[in-house]
Design an enzyme around this catalytic site. Sequence first.
Site, short mmCIF file in Angstrom:
data_model
loop_
_atom_site.label_atom_id
_atom_site.label_comp_id
_atom_site.label_asym_id
_atom_site.label_seq_id
_atom_site.Cartn_x
_atom_site.Cartn_y
_atom_site.Cartn_z
N CYS A 222 0.85 -1.19 0.00
CA CYS A 222 0.00 0.00 0.00
C CYS A 222 0.89 1.23 0.00
O CYS A 222 2.10 1.13 0.10
CB CYS A 222 -0.87 0.01 1.25
SG CYS A 222 -1.83 -1.49 1.47
N ARG B 263 1.36 1.78 -6.03
CA ARG B 263 1.56 0.80 -4.96
C ARG B 263 0.26 0.10 -4.58
O ARG B 263 0.28 -0.93 -3.89
CB ARG B 263 2.14 1.47 -3.71
CG ARG B 263 3.48 2.17 -3.91
CD ARG B 263 3.93 2.86 -2.63
NE ARG B 263 4.10 1.89 -1.57
CZ ARG B 263 5.22 1.20 -1.36
NH1 ARG B 263 6.25 1.39 -2.16
NH2 ARG B 263 5.31 0.33 -0.38
N TRP C 286 -3.71 -1.68 -1.23
CA TRP C 286 -3.66 -2.89 -2.04
C TRP C 286 -4.06 -4.00 -1.09
O TRP C 286 -3.27 -4.46 -0.28
CB TRP C 286 -2.26 -3.13 -2.60
CG TRP C 286 -2.20 -4.35 -3.45
CD1 TRP C 286 -1.71 -5.58 -3.12
CD2 TRP C 286 -2.67 -4.47 -4.80
NE1 TRP C 286 -1.85 -6.44 -4.17
CE2 TRP C 286 -2.44 -5.80 -5.21
CE3 TRP C 286 -3.25 -3.58 -5.70
CZ2 TRP C 286 -2.79 -6.26 -6.48
CZ3 TRP C 286 -3.59 -4.05 -6.96
CH2 TRP C 286 -3.36 -5.36 -7.33
N ASN D 131 1.17 -0.02 6.04
CA ASN D 131 1.56 -0.81 4.86
C ASN D 131 2.33 -2.01 5.37
O ASN D 131 3.33 -1.87 6.08
CB ASN D 131 2.44 0.01 3.91
CG ASN D 131 3.05 -0.89 2.83
OD1 ASN D 131 2.40 -1.81 2.36
ND2 ASN D 131 4.31 -0.66 2.52
N GLY D 132 1.86 -3.20 5.06
CA GLY D 132 2.52 -4.41 5.55
C GLY D 132 1.47 -5.44 5.97
O GLY D 132 0.29 -5.30 5.63
N GLU E 183 6.79 -19.89 -21.58
CA GLU E 183 6.71 -18.57 -20.93
C GLU E 183 7.80 -17.63 -21.44
O GLU E 183 7.56 -16.44 -21.68
CB GLU E 183 6.82 -18.73 -19.40
CG GLU E 183 6.81 -17.45 -18.60
CD GLU E 183 5.60 -16.55 -18.80
OE1 GLU E 183 5.68 -15.37 -18.39
OE2 GLU E 183 4.61 -16.99 -19.43
N LYS F 245 6.97 -14.01 -23.15
CA LYS F 245 7.52 -12.73 -22.68
C LYS F 245 8.17 -11.97 -23.83
O LYS F 245 7.97 -10.79 -24.04
CB LYS F 245 8.55 -12.95 -21.55
CG LYS F 245 7.92 -13.27 -20.19
CD LYS F 245 7.27 -12.13 -19.50
CE LYS F 245 5.78 -12.05 -19.70
NZ LYS F 245 4.96 -13.15 -19.27
N GLU G 207 5.56 -10.68 -26.34
CA GLU G 207 4.75 -9.57 -25.81
C GLU G 207 5.46 -8.22 -25.90
O GLU G 207 4.86 -7.21 -26.25
CB GLU G 207 4.41 -9.82 -24.34
CG GLU G 207 3.33 -10.83 -24.08
CD GLU G 207 2.99 -10.87 -22.60
OE1 GLU G 207 2.05 -10.18 -22.20
OE2 GLU G 207 3.70 -11.57 -21.86
N HIS H 124 9.83 -33.25 -35.01
CA HIS H 124 8.53 -33.59 -35.62
C HIS H 124 7.97 -32.42 -36.44
O HIS H 124 6.77 -32.33 -36.68
CB HIS H 124 7.53 -34.01 -34.54
CG HIS H 124 8.01 -35.17 -33.74
ND1 HIS H 124 8.16 -36.44 -34.24
CD2 HIS H 124 8.42 -35.23 -32.44
CE1 HIS H 124 8.62 -37.24 -33.30
NE2 HIS H 124 8.79 -36.54 -32.20
N LYS I 18 -3.57 -5.29 -19.55
CA LYS I 18 -3.11 -6.01 -18.37
C LYS I 18 -4.14 -7.05 -17.92
O LYS I 18 -3.80 -8.15 -17.49
CB LYS I 18 -2.83 -5.03 -17.23
CG LYS I 18 -2.30 -5.67 -15.97
CD LYS I 18 -0.94 -6.28 -16.20
CE LYS I 18 -0.38 -7.07 -15.05
NZ LYS I 18 0.78 -7.87 -15.40
C1 AGP Z 1 1.14 -12.15 -19.54
O1 AGP Z 1 2.29 -11.42 -19.55
C2 AGP Z 1 -0.03 -11.47 -20.11
N1 AGP Z 1 -0.30 -10.26 -19.46
C3 AGP Z 1 -1.26 -12.36 -20.26
O2 AGP Z 1 -0.90 -13.51 -20.97
C4 AGP Z 1 -1.90 -12.79 -18.94
O3 AGP Z 1 -1.10 -13.73 -18.29
C5 AGP Z 1 -3.28 -13.40 -19.22
O4 AGP Z 1 -4.08 -12.42 -19.84
C6 AGP Z 1 -3.94 -13.94 -17.96
O5 AGP Z 1 -4.16 -12.88 -17.08
P1 AGP Z 1 -4.58 -13.20 -15.56
O6 AGP Z 1 -3.47 -13.95 -14.92
O7 AGP Z 1 -4.81 -11.85 -14.95
O8 AGP Z 1 -5.84 -14.02 -15.62
#
Ligand code: AGP
Length: 594
Positions: free
Chosen positions: A2, A27, A71, A97-98, A467, A471, A474, A490, A589
């Site tokens: 927070c 935060r 938060w 905060n904590g 993953e 990354k 993205e 394959h 996000k």
């Molecule tokens: C990951 O870097 C992305 N932002 C995206 O793939 C994300 O993981 C996905 O949309 C799932 O989001 P969530 O974990 O909030 O459900």
Amino acid sequence: MCGIVGYIGERQAQPILLNCLGRLEYRGYDSCGIAVLSSGIEVYKDAIRVEALAKVAPQLGGTVGVGHTRWATHGEPSQLNAHPHCDCSGNIAVVHNGVVTNSQSLKKQLTSEGHNFVSETDTEAIPHLIEKYYDGNLEEAVEAALRDVDGSYAIIVLAAGEPRLVAARKDSPLIIGIGDRENFIASDVPAILDYTNRVIYLEDGDIGVITKDNIKVRRNGTEVDRKEHEILWSIEDAQKGGYEHFMLKEIHEQPRVIRDTLGEWVSIGEPAVDLAVMMRTGLEALLLLACGTSYHAALIGKYIVEELVGIPVRVELASEFNYSGQTLVKTGAIVITQSGETADTLKAVKRLKEVGCQVLAITNVVGSTASRIADQTVYTRAGPEICVAATKSFIAQLMVLYWLVMSYSKAEARRLASLLTELRHLPSKVQQVLDNEDTILECANYLSRYENMLFIGRGINFPVALEGALKLKEISYIHAEGYAAGELKHGPFALLGGDTPVVAILAHDNTYEAMLTNIKEVKARKSPLVALAEEGDEAIGELADFVITVPRVDAIFSPVVNSVALQLLAYYIAKQRDCPIDFPRNLAKSVTVE
Ligand code: AGP
């Protein structure tokens, strides 16, 4: 995580508190509140953003006050759970905060002594403790109260009839901003840079007593000196803690995130949620469901469960699950979602609930829809993740999965004991990866000119390859794919050649030799080869064009150190290509539409 602030001076406190809070919303931003001292203490708080609070809050007159932007960790975002929290008389207001890890026992004790609690928060125990010990000397009452508190805290205390603010910290940041006939207290520098760039950093165990003309720092009852620092950052830089991007800041927060996420469980040795309840009700299998990066965490979860528990695990992409023709059987399901608002995942939860499945949600946002509709929720403690590309939330999700499964596992006691020891050392292992940043930067410079890239891994590191590729896709817009290394022959072999580098992820488990073979096959087809390998691995040096070394850990934990290294690699490649790292094109996000 927070944001807390305090002001004491000659100007009206309210507008200053609100402005400082606005600077700290990175935060936490699910609720906020202020308290201002005039004849008594007036509090105004709600589950709204700071900007909205500034519009609706009545004018609270007074030149001393505290504020908080939240938060949530304990108790959903609501008007009652928002800070500041007060004692029975309303004469003591605290922003915190904590996490107070012994809040339940404290609240029980205080209730038996006649104190009355109104919120679900851990924080509310603090003002009541101060009230219990208050006999006219505020800082002594705060000192006495904090002796009873376990956990982490940065607090600012406002009390009626007291022309001072008292602040204290332990394992949470707190600074004092020095003004002219006014002083400021805040969780972080961005809050106060509009007013001053002269700050004092409080240290763990410090108690600050702040008036408009004076700052005193005490420690174990005696006064101590704290050096004044001049801040040269812009506010935006400060919000990123001096890092160029939120992504790099969040990557570097991961040792703390691991400690915070495991914190309470490891310290009290309690399982997060009794998986047994879910397991023993005659469940045939365990289903893990998620999207994107969270789906990759689920895939790693499958390997952890199958190794330590030995029951069959199905992992499903939520968006696919929702349209699959499969007959849903009563099963235990774990859904993983950082935001708790991903439409595909929420729809899957509803489908599962319709057939009577027990659903456990692992999420980073207290009060999110997922935490409301699931039967049980376990929270990651990653704090707000600003960068669209998930990093620290992913590692926190893995911590929850490790702890859930290890708490339930019937594996051999010595094995579990050594895994628990390794888990406790993971923050320092991750720090070692972060300390090796220069090597990863060098590798990024080597790779940043390519438009295609493959990531390969086997076993528990196959999802790490997925993953790593995600990354990179993205944030650098390079076309990257993750593959199970055994799959290359394959089909994907056709892609290999000088313009398609391969990043190979190794671990010292039963897949090691097979990975070496795959690496030789890749080299034979002239692809540049980057290897992620454990320190002390002699063999790989001869084969790879570039080696990124990670610290040695038990193979079951290798996804943690390997993923952090791949996060940094993606970051530096994207930086080399001058990409808008924190907010990449076409992405959100939280994906709240199907
Ligand atoms: C990951 O870097 C992305 N932002 C995206 O793939 C994300 O993981 C996905 O949309 C799932 O989001 P969530 O974990 O909030 O459900």
